[in-house]
Design an enzyme around this catalytic site. Structure first.
Site: not given
Length: 1197
Positions: A99, A142, A151, A331, A378, A419, A839, A859, A861
């Site tokens: 900010r 304040p 700081e 659900a 669910g 379901t 999730h 990829k 790897a």
């Protein structure tokens, strides 16, 4: 989701209240010598209603908003008088980062300057980085003057192994790269809290000695709050530490800027603590307007925690509504509005599937036109699906001017595990029917793809709906790749990748609709993976107990012997499990799978349900039945079944932590635990996984559907219904093993793998939470070491870093087998604001956690990573064909598809069987989501306020009667409710109540007195008067005919009342009928009869029974709601007496309660009120004793 950001205002209130209250984690003798004192809490929050600016009903919205702003500020200075006397800091409080650098920070200003600064910015759009939003929340506190060298920076954040504390002596706006410069201390899970000296030596080496003690004390209390209140992230920058003022010994600490996240899933435990810290009385807000006393009652001692939307994305009322629905159901219902003007809307079932569809839309270049993200999963009910669909349809058709290109609605989803698609689609269809006109107006095209239980009925119904309402609806099932409808909808053509690579002509798209399955197996074919079959034959398992009588329905099993297996094999055909929780449906699904796979004993040994006594419960084994033990404690189950090494834990998110830790006590036997529950607090999930590692127990979950090993074992509802298991060939092993986060997407992987290779060897869904008990690498290393597994598949997602451990394993050679990998959530980088996917762990905390970065790493790897998820089936098929050509995989003949009987209830739901009903009912239907009274929804009963009379008209007459008729019925009930304690029915009720009997017995005692002589004359009176009137007998002829027959006229005569002492109840009925009924022919006839009878005797008046009877007949005949035949039938079948019984039950119940309230004792009737007529007393008769008779007889002889 789990971790959610909170406002700075709320974070500071939590610290102010709990810093010295939360229990510290260090030993008392380890605490520092300096005790810091928290600063006095002075913080004011300002919220403006920016919806005023969009209120079209106002003549000048800007003027109204300006007035609103001024009013809010005026109230604020009264609530917080310190605003008028101190120098202040003002800033937006809307989860905005940096900010100060964005010019959104006012320092060292008085209240007048603060007001001017806020007025100039509130309700205005500002851009921070790439995000644009409207300012409406501000924080004022304040101003603390301080030099820059005071700081500091502190951050506490959670990772899988523990909580990191980051600290640097250089804080403030120019803090820079914290990860690079901060000192770090990891507090490991389940390990002791570090000593004061360790904290000093690790974090505070650059801090002056005079401030170290107070900082150690502050950090320890801050971490105590972090743990106690279930924070997942807490950052303070700057943290100001000022030297002691003259006369003081301890430096002062101020936390100036704060950012924090809480674990929302821990609300059941920490919610009261969050609330009390923010209650008005604890933050010093005076109740100047009496608002606190008049506020809505809350469940805790303060308001519930608010979790605001990210800056730039306002939380709409529709999102809030869906969030409220989600909070009231097991659900999952999620909705995020990305672009309300967007042309592409989605309604996707499943957390993982919802991400896949968003990825597919973004990959085709339509991310900017995607209007929403969300999911429903669910097993939501029909009504919940209806409300969710209605909300989306309302949003997408709200524009006054339709888009000339039209709109697209993608109703997608994976193959559901449990379901019922047919039921959820009923709710969807209701919503689509309701929005028929808007859908046509906005030229909406709908594309549907779904699979799972009863999907055929659902797809059939929605396809028919398109023809009925005139909207284009394109429908596809699981034979189509999950996202293939996306290019069909957006490009008008398919991807060209949706190919069935295997010949699956032997597989039915709807197995259960083909024929009713047989109940026996044939032995003509070979298993696909013969190694597994040979091993099961050598395991020494005992055969089933033979059944002497072939008609015997029960099947009995003996406990098999156990056999050691390699570490990399978690499940075999001998694996047995306990199911924790009363999950009968899941258990039956596991047993059906066992039967299909020709297991010798069921995989479920017993169930554990601590809330009931131990007993036996019946389940199906094929067409026969078997009994499973249900224990109320684990210890007894363990002792009875020593071969069990797996537990499927269905405990709720609130209790799963305690139950799982109890399981760990038996880790010498229990080696695998699947935790199904979603919403387990992250801190508890971490403790579980670390304790499991110490005890060498494999954890699958939390938030998982489980896993499956074809031909051997399945966890709970994994794999869905039997038709899907057959379609995906999960009844026998293949060569491909996969690990996925998403449970719903695991079914899609089963489908993809079965269509592109020889099938699944093993599949595990580790769960979508941030800290799953086992990770991708844990299972991939198992698969790597299993010689029967030839190909590995990884389906990761945005969020977390576990995929990098897989990359490292490929690089260092621990994984050598072909690995096809893809991380879903690539669309996240295309959204301007932060989006939490389905999730809890599906959110990138850094660039490293993005799906794109992980795909690139995998990829590089050496993993096989397709360009998109849509190309994964092709890549998988190519690898499979290569291994077949190299002889690594040797295809074997397909075994015969096994047959499993279908439950009668499910077959009936699918429309495969029929049987005559034992009962018929035409007045009420409780089968759907909402109770129906004669076809009227119970919610409409209250919306339309039809009253008791209306309900009675529905249940007794199967129709809505006119309003006056309903009021007349209610009048009858009120008038017949009681007639004092002296009447026979009330008397009997009172006597029975005083005998100590219960309400039902007392009520029945009174009701049994109702008959022709008491109260039950209504039917007889109605029939007499109606018969005479219909025969056109004059009133005098009717009276004379009854006299000739020596019959009383029912409904005429009263013991107390007379013409000169009328019954006012009768007068009320007569007046109402004459004023409201279309005609009162029978009433007029009865009153004419009364004139004749009262001429003979003054008390032979039309009594209450008679008045009700004749008026009721007038109502039946003249209301227009009944035919003449129906009216006659209702008179004959006892309807009128029913009204008296119903009404008088009110009074009888009152008398019963009155007697119990008065504590009246047993009633005995007084002697003087009884005429005793006994032998020897009764006058006018002589009784002779038997002795005298005998004596007289002897003499005569």
């Amino acid at each position: 989701m789990s971790a959610k950001a909170i406002r700075e205002y709320d974070g500071k209130l939590l610290l102010a209240y709990w810093l010295l209250r939360s229990p510290v984690l260090f030993e008392e003798n380890q605490s520092s010598t300096s005790k810091f004192l928290p600063p006095t809490s002075k913080v004011a929050s300002i919220t403006f209603d920016t919806s005023i600016l969009q209120d079209t009903t106002l003549s000048n919205p800007q003027t109204a908003f300006d007035d609103h702003v001024q009013q809010v500020l005026n109230i604020l200075e009264q609530v917080h008088p310190w605003l008028l006397t101190e120098k202040l800091v003002a800033k937006p409080d809307q989860l905005i980062k940096r900010r100060g650098k964005s010019g959104l920070l006012l320092l060292n200003a008085d209240w007048q300057q603060v007001k001017e600064w806020i007025i100039a910015r509130c309700g205005k759009e500002v851009q921070v980085d790439k995000v644009t939003g409207v300012l409406k929340n501000f924080l004022v506190e304040p101003f603390v003057p301080h030099p820059s060298n005071t700081e500091y920076y502190i951050n506490i954040n959670s990772v899988r192994d523990g909580d990191y504390i980051l600290f640097t002596h250089e804080g403030g706006i120019e803090v820079g790269d914290v990860d690079a410069k901060a000192l770090k201390l990891l507090i490991q899970v389940n390990k002791p809290y570090p000593t004061c000296q360790e904290i000093k030596d690790t974090l505070l080496i650059n801090v002056p000695d005079s401030k170290k003690d107070v900082l150690v004390d502050f950090i320890s209390h801050l971490y105590a709050i972090y743990v106690d209140l279930h924070f997942t992230y807490l950052e303070i920058n700057p943290l100001v530490v000022l030297d002691p003022a003259p006369g003081e010994d301890v430096p002062k600490i101020y936390y100036l800027d704060l950012a924090a996240k809480l674990d929302q899933t821990a609300e059941f435990e920490s919610g009261p603590k969050w609330a009390i810290a923010r209650s008005p009385k604890n933050i010093g807000i005076p109740d100047i307007y009496g608002a606190i006393k008049s506020a809505k009652s809350q469940i805790d001692q303060g308001p519930p925690m608010e979790f605001p939307a990210p800056f730039g994305r306002e939380s709409t009322k529709e999102e809030a509504y869906i969030q409220e629905l989600d909070s009231k159901t097991g659900a999952s219902l999620k909705l995020t509005i990305l672009n309300k003007e967007g042309r592409i809307w989605t309604m996707v079932a499943g957390g993982g599937a919802s991400v896949v569809y968003s990825d597919a839309i973004a990959a085709l270049g339509f991310a900017n036109e995607l209007a929403n993200y969300g999911e429903y999963s669910g097993a939501p009910t029909e009504t919940q699906t209806y409300e969710y669909a209605k909300t989306i349809l309302d949003l997408m058709t709200r524009q006054s001017v339709p888009d000339p290109r039209g709109k697209i609605l993608i109703i997608g989803g994976g193959i559901a595990n449990f379901t019922n698609v047919g039921i959820t689609f009923k709710g969807l269809i209701r919503a689509l029917e309701e929005f028929k006109i808007p859908l046509i107006t906005h030229n909406v095209k709908i594309f549907v793809r779904r699979g799972g239980p009863n999907y055929q009925e659902g797809l059939k119904a929605i396809r028919q709906l398109g023809d009925d309402i005139g909207v284009e609806i394109n429908v596809y099932g699981p034979e189509t790749h999950i996202t293939e409808i996306v290019p069909l909808a957006l490009l008008g053509r398919g991807s060209g990748l949706d190919t069935d690579f295997n010949d699956i002509s032997d597989k039915s798209s709807n197995y259960f609709n083909d024929k009713l399955p047989e109940t026996t197996y044939t032995k003509k074919s070979t298993e696909v993976n013969s190694d597994t079959t040979v091993k099961s034959k050598e395991n020494g398992s005992l055969p089933t107990t033979p059944i002497a009588d072939p008609r015997e329905r029960m099947t009995y099993f003996e406990n098999p012997t156990t056999q050691e297996r390699p570490w990399y094999i978690s499940f075999t055909k001998d694996t047995r499990a306990f199911v924790y929780g009363m999950q009968s449906r899941a258990v039956q699904g596991m047993l059906d799978f066992d039967y299909m796979c020709k297991r010798e004993v069921p995989s479920v040994a017993a169930m554990i349900y601590p809330f009931g006594g131990s007993h036996l419960q019946k389940f199906y084994w094929g067409t026969k039945e078997t009994l499973l033990n249900v224990f109320n404690n684990l210890e007894e189950a363990i002792s009875k079944f020593p071969e069990v090494d797996t537990i499927v834990n269905f405990a709720s998110s609130r209790s799963v932590y305690d139950s799982t830790r109890e399981f760990f006590k038996y880790n010498n036997q229990i080696k695998t635990i699947a935790i199904i529950a979603e919403g387990v607090p992250e801190r508890y999930a971490r403790q579980i996984l670390h304790e499991a590692k110490e005890k060498n127990v494999l954890i699958i979950g939390p938030a998982t559907v489980g896993g499956i090993k074809p031909g051997c074992f399945k966890i709970g509802n994994t794999g869905g219904m039997m038709d899907n298991i057959i379609a995906s060939k999960l009844y026998r092993p293949g060569s491909v093993s996969y690990v996925s986060k998403s449970g719903g997407m695991s079914n899609e992987l089963n489908n993809i793998i079965s269509r592109t290779t020889n099938g699944v060897y093993e599949g595990v869904a580790i769960g979508g939470d941030r800290y799953p008990g086992s990770t991708f690498i844990d299972h991939l290393l198992r698969f790597e070491n299993d010689p029967n597994c030839k190909i590995l598949v990884l389906l990761g997602e945005v969020g977390g870093v576990e995929e990098y451990r897989v990359s490292e394993a490929i690089k260092d050679g621990r994984i050598k087998k072909p690995l096809i990998a893809w991380c879903i959530g690539t669309c996240a980088m295309m959204f301007s604001t932060e989006v939490q996917f389905g999730h809890a762990g599906a959110m990138a905390q850094s660039d490293l956690e993005t799906a794109h970065a992980k795909n690139v790493a995998l990829k590089n790897a050496g993993a096989i990573v397709p360009d998109t998820f849509e190309k994964l089936p092709l890549a998988l098929h190519q690898v499979y064909q290569k291994l077949v050509s190299e002889g690594v995989i040797i295809p074997t003949p397909e075994p015969e598809v096994p047959k499993v009987p279908i439950d009668y209830s499910w077959a009936q739901e699918l429309g495969l069987v029929r049987k005559p009903a034992s009962f018929m009912s035409t007045i009420c239907d409780d089968r759907g989501q909402e109770l129906l009274y004669a076809g009227m929804r119970i919610s409409d009963v209250f919306k339309e306020n039809i009253g008791i009379g209306g309900v009675l008209s529905l249940l007794w007459f199967k129709r809505r009667l006119p309003d006056y008729a309903c009021r007349f019925i209610e009048m009858i009930l009120m008038l017949t409710a009681d007639h004092g304690p002296a009447v026979s029915g009330a008397h009997n009720t009172i006597v029975t109540a005083r005998a100590g009997k219960d309400l039902i017995s007392s009520l029945c005692s009174g009701l049994l007195t109702i008959g022709d002589r008491f109260g039950g004359a209504l039917d007889g009176a109605a029939e007499m008067f109606t018969s005479a009137y219909d025969k056109s007998l004059t009133p005098r002829e009717f009276v004379n005919s009854m006299r000739r027959q020596n019959k009383l006229i029912l409904g005429i005569g009263h013991k107390v009342k007379s013409r000169n002492n009328p019954d006012f109840r009768v007068e009320i009925i007569k007046d109402f009928a004459r004023k409201n009924f279309p005609s009162t022919k029978l009433l007029d006839y009865a009153l004419a009869v009364e004139e004749i009878t009262t001429a003979k005797k003054d008390s032979l008046i039309l009594n209450l029974d008679g008045a009700i009877a004749v008026c009721f007949v007038d109502m039946l005949r003249e209301s227009g709601a009944f035919s003449r035949e129906e009216a006659e039938e209702y008179i004959k079948i006892g309807t009128l007496n029913g009204l008296f019984v119903l009404g008088r039950s009110i009074g009888f119940t009152g008398h019963y309660l009155d007697q119990r309230r008065l504590k009246q004792g047993l009633y005995r009737h007084p002697w003087d009120d009884i005429s005793y007529l006994v032998p020897g007393v009764e006058t006018g008769r002589t009784f002779v004793s038997q002795d005298k008779v005998a004596e007289k007889t002897d003499k005569s002889v």
